[in-house]
Scaffold this motif. Structure first.
Motif, PDB file in Angstrom:
ATOM      1  N   GLY A  74     -13.388   0.769 -16.404  1.00  0.00           N
ATOM      2  CA  GLY A  74     -12.017   0.381 -16.120  1.00  0.00           C
ATOM      3  C   GLY A  74     -11.478   0.838 -14.794  1.00  0.00           C
ATOM      4  O   GLY A  74     -12.185   1.371 -13.938  1.00  0.00           O
ATOM      5  N   GLU A  75     -10.181   0.616 -14.622  1.00  0.00           N
ATOM      6  CA  GLU A  75      -9.473   0.905 -13.389  1.00  0.00           C
ATOM      7  C   GLU A  75      -8.258   1.783 -13.669  1.00  0.00           C
ATOM      8  O   GLU A  75      -7.964   2.125 -14.807  1.00  0.00           O
ATOM      9  CB  GLU A  75      -9.033  -0.409 -12.732  1.00  0.00           C
ATOM     10  N   ALA A  76      -7.547   2.117 -12.599  1.00  0.00           N
ATOM     11  CA  ALA A  76      -6.391   3.003 -12.707  1.00  0.00           C
ATOM     12  C   ALA A  76      -5.343   2.468 -13.676  1.00  0.00           C
ATOM     13  O   ALA A  76      -4.673   3.243 -14.371  1.00  0.00           O
ATOM     14  CB  ALA A  76      -5.761   3.202 -11.331  1.00  0.00           C
ATOM     15  N   LYS A 122       4.932  13.151  -6.125  1.00  0.00           N
ATOM     16  CA  LYS A 122       3.565  13.533  -6.461  1.00  0.00           C
ATOM     17  C   LYS A 122       2.877  12.355  -7.150  1.00  0.00           C
ATOM     18  O   LYS A 122       3.482  11.693  -8.007  1.00  0.00           O
ATOM     19  CB  LYS A 122       3.546  14.754  -7.387  1.00  0.00           C
ATOM     20  N   VAL A 123       1.624  12.118  -6.777  1.00  0.00           N
ATOM     21  CA  VAL A 123       0.907  10.961  -7.309  1.00  0.00           C
ATOM     22  C   VAL A 123      -0.569  11.285  -7.518  1.00  0.00           C
ATOM     23  O   VAL A 123      -1.106  12.250  -6.973  1.00  0.00           O
ATOM     24  CB  VAL A 123       1.023   9.729  -6.373  1.00  0.00           C
ATOM     25  N   ALA A 124      -1.204  10.421  -8.300  1.00  0.00           N
ATOM     26  CA  ALA A 124      -2.662  10.433  -8.473  1.00  0.00           C
ATOM     27  C   ALA A 124      -3.168   9.026  -8.204  1.00  0.00           C
ATOM     28  O   ALA A 124      -2.450   8.040  -8.392  1.00  0.00           O
ATOM     29  CB  ALA A 124      -3.027  10.865  -9.887  1.00  0.00           C
ATOM     30  N   THR A 125      -4.415   8.926  -7.767  1.00  0.00           N
ATOM     31  CA  THR A 125      -5.031   7.619  -7.550  1.00  0.00           C
ATOM     32  C   THR A 125      -6.520   7.722  -7.806  1.00  0.00           C
ATOM     33  O   THR A 125      -7.110   8.799  -7.700  1.00  0.00           O
ATOM     34  CB  THR A 125      -4.749   7.101  -6.119  1.00  0.00           C
ATOM     35  N   MET A 126      -7.117   6.583  -8.173  1.00  0.00           N
ATOM     36  CA  MET A 126      -8.563   6.562  -8.410  1.00  0.00           C
ATOM     37  C   MET A 126      -9.061   5.131  -8.428  1.00  0.00           C
ATOM     38  O   MET A 126      -8.278   4.191  -8.599  1.00  0.00           O
ATOM     39  CB  MET A 126      -8.924   7.268  -9.731  1.00  0.00           C
ATOM     40  N   MET A 127     -10.354   4.971  -8.239  1.00  0.00           N
ATOM     41  CA  MET A 127     -11.030   3.688  -8.347  1.00  0.00           C
ATOM     42  C   MET A 127     -10.451   2.669  -7.353  1.00  0.00           C
ATOM     43  O   MET A 127     -10.084   3.029  -6.258  1.00  0.00           O
ATOM     44  CB  MET A 127     -10.972   3.167  -9.785  1.00  0.00           C
ATOM     45  N   GLY A 128     -10.405   1.387  -7.730  1.00  0.00           N
ATOM     46  CA  GLY A 128      -9.870   0.370  -6.839  1.00  0.00           C
ATOM     47  C   GLY A 128     -10.661   0.209  -5.554  1.00  0.00           C
ATOM     48  O   GLY A 128     -10.109  -0.203  -4.529  1.00  0.00           O
ATOM     49  N   GLY A 129     -11.950   0.564  -5.582  1.00  0.00           N
ATOM     50  CA  GLY A 129     -12.793   0.460  -4.393  1.00  0.00           C
ATOM     51  C   GLY A 129     -12.773   1.685  -3.502  1.00  0.00           C
ATOM     52  O   GLY A 129     -13.470   1.721  -2.472  1.00  0.00           O
ATOM     53  N   MET A 130     -11.993   2.705  -3.869  1.00  0.00           N
ATOM     54  CA  MET A 130     -11.913   3.919  -3.041  1.00  0.00           C
ATOM     55  C   MET A 130     -13.283   4.527  -2.805  1.00  0.00           C
ATOM     56  O   MET A 130     -14.092   4.680  -3.731  1.00  0.00           O
ATOM     57  CB  MET A 130     -11.036   4.970  -3.728  1.00  0.00           C
ATOM     58  N   GLY A 131     -13.542   4.887  -1.554  1.00  0.00           N
ATOM     59  CA  GLY A 131     -14.778   5.558  -1.212  1.00  0.00           C
ATOM     60  C   GLY A 131     -15.999   4.674  -1.260  1.00  0.00           C
ATOM     61  O   GLY A 131     -17.126   5.153  -1.065  1.00  0.00           O
ATOM     62  N   TYR A 176       0.823  -1.205   0.000  1.00  0.00           N
ATOM     63  CA  TYR A 176       0.000   0.000   0.000  1.00  0.00           C
ATOM     64  C   TYR A 176       0.861   1.262   0.000  1.00  0.00           C
ATOM     65  O   TYR A 176       2.062   1.220   0.293  1.00  0.00           O
ATOM     66  CB  TYR A 176      -0.927   0.020   1.215  1.00  0.00           C
ATOM     67  N   VAL A 177       0.214   2.388  -0.312  1.00  0.00           N
ATOM     68  CA  VAL A 177       0.848   3.701  -0.276  1.00  0.00           C
ATOM     69  C   VAL A 177      -0.047   4.636   0.520  1.00  0.00           C
ATOM     70  O   VAL A 177      -1.261   4.684   0.304  1.00  0.00           O
ATOM     71  CB  VAL A 177       1.055   4.258  -1.702  1.00  0.00           C
ATOM     72  N   LEU A 178       0.546   5.372   1.452  1.00  0.00           N
ATOM     73  CA  LEU A 178      -0.183   6.394   2.196  1.00  0.00           C
ATOM     74  C   LEU A 178       0.049   7.732   1.509  1.00  0.00           C
ATOM     75  O   LEU A 178       1.198   8.156   1.327  1.00  0.00           O
ATOM     76  CB  LEU A 178       0.295   6.456   3.648  1.00  0.00           C
ATOM     77  N   ILE A 179      -1.036   8.372   1.115  1.00  0.00           N
ATOM     78  CA  ILE A 179      -0.950   9.625   0.358  1.00  0.00           C
ATOM     79  C   ILE A 179      -1.474  10.786   1.197  1.00  0.00           C
ATOM     80  O   ILE A 179      -2.563  10.699   1.770  1.00  0.00           O
ATOM     81  CB  ILE A 179      -1.770   9.525  -0.945  1.00  0.00           C
ATOM     82  N   ASN A 221      -2.715   0.998  -7.689  1.00  0.00           N
ATOM     83  CA  ASN A 221      -3.663   2.027  -8.097  1.00  0.00           C
ATOM     84  C   ASN A 221      -3.100   3.437  -7.964  1.00  0.00           C
ATOM     85  O   ASN A 221      -3.862   4.410  -7.971  1.00  0.00           O
ATOM     86  CB  ASN A 221      -4.955   1.911  -7.272  1.00  0.00           C
ATOM     87  N   VAL A 222      -1.782   3.536  -7.844  1.00  0.00           N
ATOM     88  CA  VAL A 222      -1.126   4.834  -7.690  1.00  0.00           C
ATOM     89  C   VAL A 222      -0.313   5.149  -8.943  1.00  0.00           C
ATOM     90  O   VAL A 222       0.460   4.316  -9.417  1.00  0.00           O
ATOM     91  CB  VAL A 222      -0.213   4.842  -6.449  1.00  0.00           C
TER      92      VAL A 222
END
Length: 328
Positions: free
Chosen positions: A272-274, A87-96, A33-36, A113-114
Motif C-alpha cells: 500500500g501507500e501513505a 509536524k508531518v510524516a511522509t512515506m512511499m509515493g516513489g520516494m527514494g 507539493y509540500v517541502l518538508i 502523501n503527507v
C-alpha cells in the motif's frame, strides 16, 4: 548556502561506507507539493537494495535515497491545506526511488502523501514509524481485516514490520503467534506483543499443531514464497493469508497453480501507500506510545547524515531487532 542543502545522493551502486553527504540544490516548492524540513527517517531494506543497484525498474540514478521521513512543513504549494511549521510524516509515493527521498535536509513530496501529526515525542521515536506503521497497519486492516479474538500467525516476526504488527494486533485483541529463526530474538517477540513467540526450526509444524490445533484465522507472511504454501495450510476454513514481505529474498512462485491455495481459504497481498494510514490512526498510535501502552521497536538511533552509512551497514548485519533511525 541559501539554496543548497546536504543530502546522500548516489549516481551508481556503492558500498555503505560511500554514503556521504554532499551539497545539492534544495528542492523548489510547486503546486500540489509540500517541502518538508527533515528531522528524522528510518533506514530500510529497500534502500540497501537501491544502494546496491538491485532495485526494480521504478528506481533510477542519480537519486537521493530514503522512502520515509518525518519533520516540519517548510513550504506549501499553491492552495495547499497544511501550515508552515506543522509536524508531518511522509512515506512511499516513489520516494527514494522514482523521486528524491528523505536522506536530506529537505524533501519535496506530493501533498497527498503527507500526514499531519501532533506529538511531543522525540523525533528519534517518531522517525521510526511511517513506513513500518503504514505497512503493518495496512496489512492487518486492508489485507487481513483482522478482528478481535482472531488467532494471527506472523511469519518473520522479528522484522520491524513483524514487531510493529504484533504490537498493533495485540491492541486489536488478537492472539499472536510470531516466529523468528534466531533464538536470541525470541525475547523481542514477547516484548512487542507476541502471545506465543516461536522458534522457526525443523519442528515448526509440530509447534503450530500444538499451539493452534484447529488452525489460525489469519497469517501475515513476511518471509516470502519459501514459506507461503506451508503457512496457508495452517488456515481455518475462511481464513486469510496476506503476502506483504519476502525476507527470504524470494518474491515469485515457479509454476504457480491456483489449486495450490486450499479450498475455502484466501490469499491476498499488501503493497500500500501513505493513504492507507489515516492521520487519525497515526496520531492515535502516537498517543498510545506517549501513554506507554504501545512500544516502538527501535534497534539504534544515529545522528546526522554522515551516520547513514553506518546505519545501513548495521541494518545489513541484522544483529539487532527493530528500526534503525537517523535524526538530523
Amino acid at each position: 548556502m541559501k539554496n543548497q542543502m546536504q543530502a546522500i545522493k548516489i549516481s551508481q551502486p556503492v558500498d555503505a561506507k560511500d554514503l556521504v553527504p554532499e551539497w545539492v540544490a534544495r528542492p523548489v516548492i510547486k503546486a500540489g507539493y509540500v517541502l518538508i524540513k527533515v528531522k528524522a527517517f528510518g533506514v530500510n531494506e529497500s534502500e540497501v537494495t537501491s544502494r546496491k543497484g538491485e532495485s526494480s525498474a521504478d528506481f533510477s540514478y542519480p537519486r537521493i535515497l530514503g522512502i520515509e521521513g518525518v519533520g516540519v512543513v517548510a513550504a506549501v504549494g499553491e492552495n495547499g491545506s497544511l501550515a508552515v511549521g506543522q509536524k508531518v510524516a511522509t512515506m512511499m509515493g516513489g520516494m527514494g526511488r522514482a523521486i528524491d527521498g528523505s536522506y536530506a535536509d529537505y524533501t519535496l513530496v506530493k501533498a497527498e502523501n503527507v500526514i499531519p501529526i501532533t506529538t511531543s515525542l522525540d523525533w528519534g521515536i517518531v522517525g521510526a514509524l511511517p513506513e513500518m506503521l503504514q505497512t503493518a497497519y495496512g496489512s492487518l486492516k486492508r489485507g487481513l481485516d483482522l478482528r478481535e479474538n482472531d488467532i494471527l500467525l506472523i511469519r518473520g516476526g522479528s522484522s520491524t514490520v513483524g514487531l510493529m504488527a504484533a504490537d498493533l494486533a495485540k491492541q486489536m485483541g488478537a492472539t499472536v503467534i510470531s516466529t523468528t529463526r534466531n533464538m536470541d530474538k525470541l525475547a523481542a517477540l514477547t516484548k512487542y506483543g507476541a502471545t506465543y513467540p516461536v522458534l522457526d526450526d525443523q519442528n515448526f509444524d509440530e509447534k503450530m499443531h500444538q499451539l493452534a490445533p484447529n488452525g489460525v484465522d489469519k497469517v501475515l507472511e513476511l518471509v516470502g514464497v519459501t514459506t507461503l504454501f506451508q503457512d496457508i495450510k495452517y488456515l481455518k476454513a475462511g481464513g486469510k493469508l496476506c503476502f506483504t514481505g519476502a525476507l527470504s529474498g524470494k518474491w515469485t512462485v515457479t509454476d504457480f497453480s491456483p489449486f495450490m491455495i486450499p479450498t475455502g481459504t484466501f490469499l491476498t497481498s499488501y503493497a500500500g501507500e501513505a493513504q492507507d494510514l489515516p492521520a487519525t490512526v497515526f496520531n492515535r498510535v502516537l498517543k498510545e506510545i506517549e501513554q506507554g501502552t504501545l512500544t516502538v521497536p527501535i534497534a539504534k538511533t544515529y545522528h546526522g547524515l554522515a551516520a547513514v552509512g553506518q546505519a545501513q551497514a548495521d541494518l545489513e548485519a541484522g544483529h539487532d531487532s527493530g528500526k534503525h533511525v537517523v535524526v538530523l
